[in-house]
Design a protein around this motif. Sequence first.
Motif, mmCIF file in Angstrom:
data_model
loop_
_atom_site.group_PDB
_atom_site.id
_atom_site.type_symbol
_atom_site.label_atom_id
_atom_site.label_comp_id
_atom_site.label_asym_id
_atom_site.label_seq_id
_atom_site.Cartn_x
_atom_site.Cartn_y
_atom_site.Cartn_z
ATOM 1 N N VAL A 150 0.569 -1.172 -0.230
ATOM 2 C CA VAL A 150 0.227 0.080 0.259
ATOM 3 C C VAL A 150 1.051 1.891 -0.018
ATOM 4 O O VAL A 150 0.538 2.413 -0.751
ATOM 5 C CB VAL A 150 -0.949 0.329 1.218
ATOM 6 N N LEU A 151 1.630 0.803 0.785
ATOM 7 C CA LEU A 151 2.812 2.747 1.011
ATOM 8 C C LEU A 151 3.481 2.783 -0.948
ATOM 9 O O LEU A 151 3.875 3.767 -0.876
ATOM 10 C CB LEU A 151 4.263 1.978 2.091
ATOM 11 N N ALA A 152 3.814 1.551 -0.786
ATOM 12 C CA ALA A 152 4.474 1.879 -2.785
ATOM 13 C C ALA A 152 4.203 2.145 -3.237
ATOM 14 O O ALA A 152 3.951 2.965 -4.085
ATOM 15 C CB ALA A 152 5.322 0.602 -2.867
ATOM 16 N N VAL A 153 2.128 1.363 -3.024
ATOM 17 C CA VAL A 153 2.078 2.477 -4.169
ATOM 18 C C VAL A 153 1.065 3.464 -4.072
ATOM 19 O O VAL A 153 1.549 4.932 -5.036
ATOM 20 C CB VAL A 153 0.489 1.223 -3.979
ATOM 21 N N LEU A 154 0.859 4.234 -2.742
ATOM 22 C CA LEU A 154 0.849 5.562 -2.558
ATOM 23 C C LEU A 154 2.737 6.266 -3.096
ATOM 24 O O LEU A 154 1.150 7.370 -3.389
ATOM 25 C CB LEU A 154 0.557 5.696 -1.204
ATOM 26 N N VAL A 155 2.793 6.036 -2.978
ATOM 27 C CA VAL A 155 4.455 7.110 -3.248
ATOM 28 C C VAL A 155 4.813 7.110 -4.491
ATOM 29 O O VAL A 155 5.717 7.102 -4.933
ATOM 30 C CB VAL A 155 4.976 7.005 -2.503
ATOM 31 N N THR A 156 4.002 6.314 -5.790
ATOM 32 C CA THR A 156 4.223 6.039 -7.320
ATOM 33 C C THR A 156 3.191 6.651 -7.812
ATOM 34 O O THR A 156 3.110 6.828 -8.565
ATOM 35 C CB THR A 156 4.535 4.730 -7.670
ATOM 36 N N ARG A 157 2.491 6.907 -6.708
ATOM 37 C CA ARG A 157 0.882 7.993 -7.135
ATOM 38 C C ARG A 157 1.205 9.289 -7.406
ATOM 39 O O ARG A 157 1.893 10.003 -6.368
ATOM 40 C CB ARG A 157 0.022 7.527 -6.700
ATOM 41 N N PRO A 158 1.212 10.059 -8.673
ATOM 42 C CA PRO A 158 0.984 11.345 -8.402
ATOM 43 C C PRO A 158 0.897 12.510 -7.619
ATOM 44 O O PRO A 158 1.899 13.043 -7.077
ATOM 45 C CB PRO A 158 0.617 12.004 -9.747
ATOM 46 N N ALA A 159 -0.266 11.929 -6.589
ATOM 47 C CA ALA A 159 -0.463 12.880 -4.981
ATOM 48 C C ALA A 159 0.185 12.409 -4.269
ATOM 49 O O ALA A 159 0.852 13.381 -2.940
ATOM 50 C CB ALA A 159 -1.546 12.665 -5.059
#
Length: 244
Positions: free
Chosen positions: A69-78
């Motif tokens: 989840v953390l990896a997905v969040l930090v690879t999104r533009p926001a």
Amino acid sequence: MTGRILLGLALLFLLAFLAAPEVFAPLFQPLTRNDAPAIYTQTSLLSLTLSHLAIVAAAVAASTVAGLVLAVLVTRPAGREFLPLARTVTAVGQTFPPVAVLALAVPLMGFGTGPTLVALFLYGLLPVFENALAGLTSQPPHVAEAARGMGLTPAQRLWQVDLPLALPLVLAGMRLTAVISLGTATIGSTVAARTLGEVIIAGLLSSNTAFVLQGGLVVGILAVLIHHGFQAAEARVRRRTGQG
């Protein structure tokens, strides 16, 4: 082929030892002194092994969910601006000694499985997070172009393209976390968690090398089997996604 035969023999030995450890007493007897027992019988080795595996599985699952989840969040533009913070948090989780985590968690959670789960969860975050991050950020340019050409939304691209392609690296991170956690979980017995560390600690306290070897041997064989199991899963996923 030879490797598979050796793995099969290791699995058979482990199953036989856990099912009837007393049969192997002559093998461990030379490692004892002063007529000490050769086999640890205070608690069933099979029940300790199952409890050890359950704790490790729960910790690996929690680390995988949080790291992914953390990896997905930090690879999104926001969320890209939070990448340095995420890397710092996961790195600190692994560099902070598990023994210190146990010492801090026991006053808050009491003795038992809880502190051990917290220590293993923190210790296992970094491999999953970094591997998931690598998998999500190393997609070939033509894949992104194809996804855009198909009209996929960002959410659809994540679920249908990015995560499936990143899965082999995520599994590799889980493999590292699982193997690390298998060994580290033994210290959970110092705070009354039911792990194979109980056998090792009993051997150290009584100067019985046979007990120490039994606990270490079971953990070691489990680590090898799980390591190769994850490797096989990674290879299968790579073939299915056209990466192998």
